[in-house]
Motif scaffolding. Structure first.
Motif, PDB file in Angstrom:
ATOM      1  N   GLY A 104      15.783  84.465  -4.303  1.00  0.00           N
ATOM      2  CA  GLY A 104      15.799  85.083  -2.903  1.00  0.00           C
ATOM      3  C   GLY A 104      14.448  84.331  -2.027  1.00  0.00           C
ATOM      4  O   GLY A 104      14.613  83.407  -1.597  1.00  0.00           O
ATOM      5  N   THR A 116      14.958  89.902  -0.575  1.00  0.00           N
ATOM      6  CA  THR A 116      15.154  89.722   0.965  1.00  0.00           C
ATOM      7  C   THR A 116      13.442  89.406   1.552  1.00  0.00           C
ATOM      8  O   THR A 116      12.635  90.332   0.972  1.00  0.00           O
ATOM      9  CB  THR A 116      15.607  90.827   1.483  1.00  0.00           C
ATOM     10  N   TRP A 133      16.750  89.391  10.676  1.00  0.00           N
ATOM     11  CA  TRP A 133      15.589  90.181  10.395  1.00  0.00           C
ATOM     12  C   TRP A 133      14.659  90.107  11.671  1.00  0.00           C
ATOM     13  O   TRP A 133      14.341  91.072  12.149  1.00  0.00           O
ATOM     14  CB  TRP A 133      14.850  89.549   9.283  1.00  0.00           C
ATOM     15  N   GLU A 150      19.716  85.282   7.328  1.00  0.00           N
ATOM     16  CA  GLU A 150      19.006  86.413   7.047  1.00  0.00           C
ATOM     17  C   GLU A 150      17.843  86.658   7.961  1.00  0.00           C
ATOM     18  O   GLU A 150      17.495  87.610   8.311  1.00  0.00           O
ATOM     19  CB  GLU A 150      18.700  86.208   5.770  1.00  0.00           C
TER      20      GLU A 150
END
Length: 248
Positions: free
Chosen positions: A34, A55, A147, A143
């Protein structure tokens, strides 16, 4: 998974759970598991503490609040054409290292999971095709984009480790980052600025990822202290409203 001082041992060593390192900066690079993050204290020097998480948001939960995060991923996605951030950083690196800066896909192309469809979409909107390397980063790019849009509680800037290393040493490094020679050269560049990277990588990350995250943290500290250079000088802003510039 966390690695602190270089004496912590082999890959996968170190405690898990919160490490409470707030107050410094965080550099982030994508990895197999990740994301890998390198935390530096308020002085931007000393031993980097390295964390791996699935994440980016979880990296911050593990390390605590920081004022600046430097991420090696495109931030600010173009509606059409090429980003000046990519063009100027490629020019700064020059030579063979310029190829380490890929052209950021358009937002519309990144919305397409199928490569052939994304490639056609990018060609229509940007006048050029989409590399498989860029499309492979699609989920990571989206992602970070989501975010940012959701609010991060800190300043998040785009960095590029090869550009960071070039700024550290005065020229682009000629070696490849995955080779032993390249890793020694990058570790020496960091050490020249007082940063000690772990001698091993946590499970799920490569040593080149760790060194890149440390370089990202170096640039994040420069942003925090007002020393960073940006490409371009004035960030572009596309329809997403997110300033697009690479910080070194």
């Amino acid at each position: 998974m966390v690695l602190g001082e270089p004496s912590d041992g082999g890959a996968g060593a170190g405690p898990s759970g919160p490490v409470r390192l707030g107050g410094g900066v965080l550099g982030v690079d994508a990895c197999r598991a990740g994301w890998v993050g390198a935390f530096l204290g308020p002085e931007g020097r000393g031993a980097a503490t390295v964390v791996v998480a699935p994440t980016v948001a979880l990296l911050l939960q593990l390390g605590g609040a920081v004022p600046v995060v430097g991420v090696d991923i495109p931030i600010g996605l173009p509606d059409s054409g090429r980003r000046e951030a990519d063009v100027r950083t490629r020019r700064f690196l020059g030579g063979v290292k310029s190829s380490s800066v890929f052209t950021t896909p358009t937002r519309a192309a990144l919305q397409e999971a199928d490569y052939a469809v994304a490639n056609a979409c990018n060609r229509e909107r940007a006048g050029m095709g989409l590399s498989r390397q860029a499309h492979a980063l699609r989920e990571s790019i989206l992602e970070v984009d989501a975010w940012l849009r959701g609010g991060t509680g800190c300043r998040v800037v785009e960095v590029h480790p090869e550009a960071s290393f070039a700024m550290m040493t005065g020229a682009a490094l000629p070696t490849r980052k995955r080779t032993p020679e390249g890793q020694r050269e990058r570790r020496a560049a960091l050490a020249g600025h007082g940063i000690r990277a772990p001698s091993a990588a946590p499970r799920g990350a490569g040593l080149d990822d760790v060194l890149d995250a440390c370089a990202a943290a170096w640039s994040a500290h420069r942003v925090r202290t007002g020393l960073a250079r940006t490409f371009p000088d004035e960030p572009e802003v596309f329809a997403d409203g997110i300033p697009a510039a690479i910080h070194v």
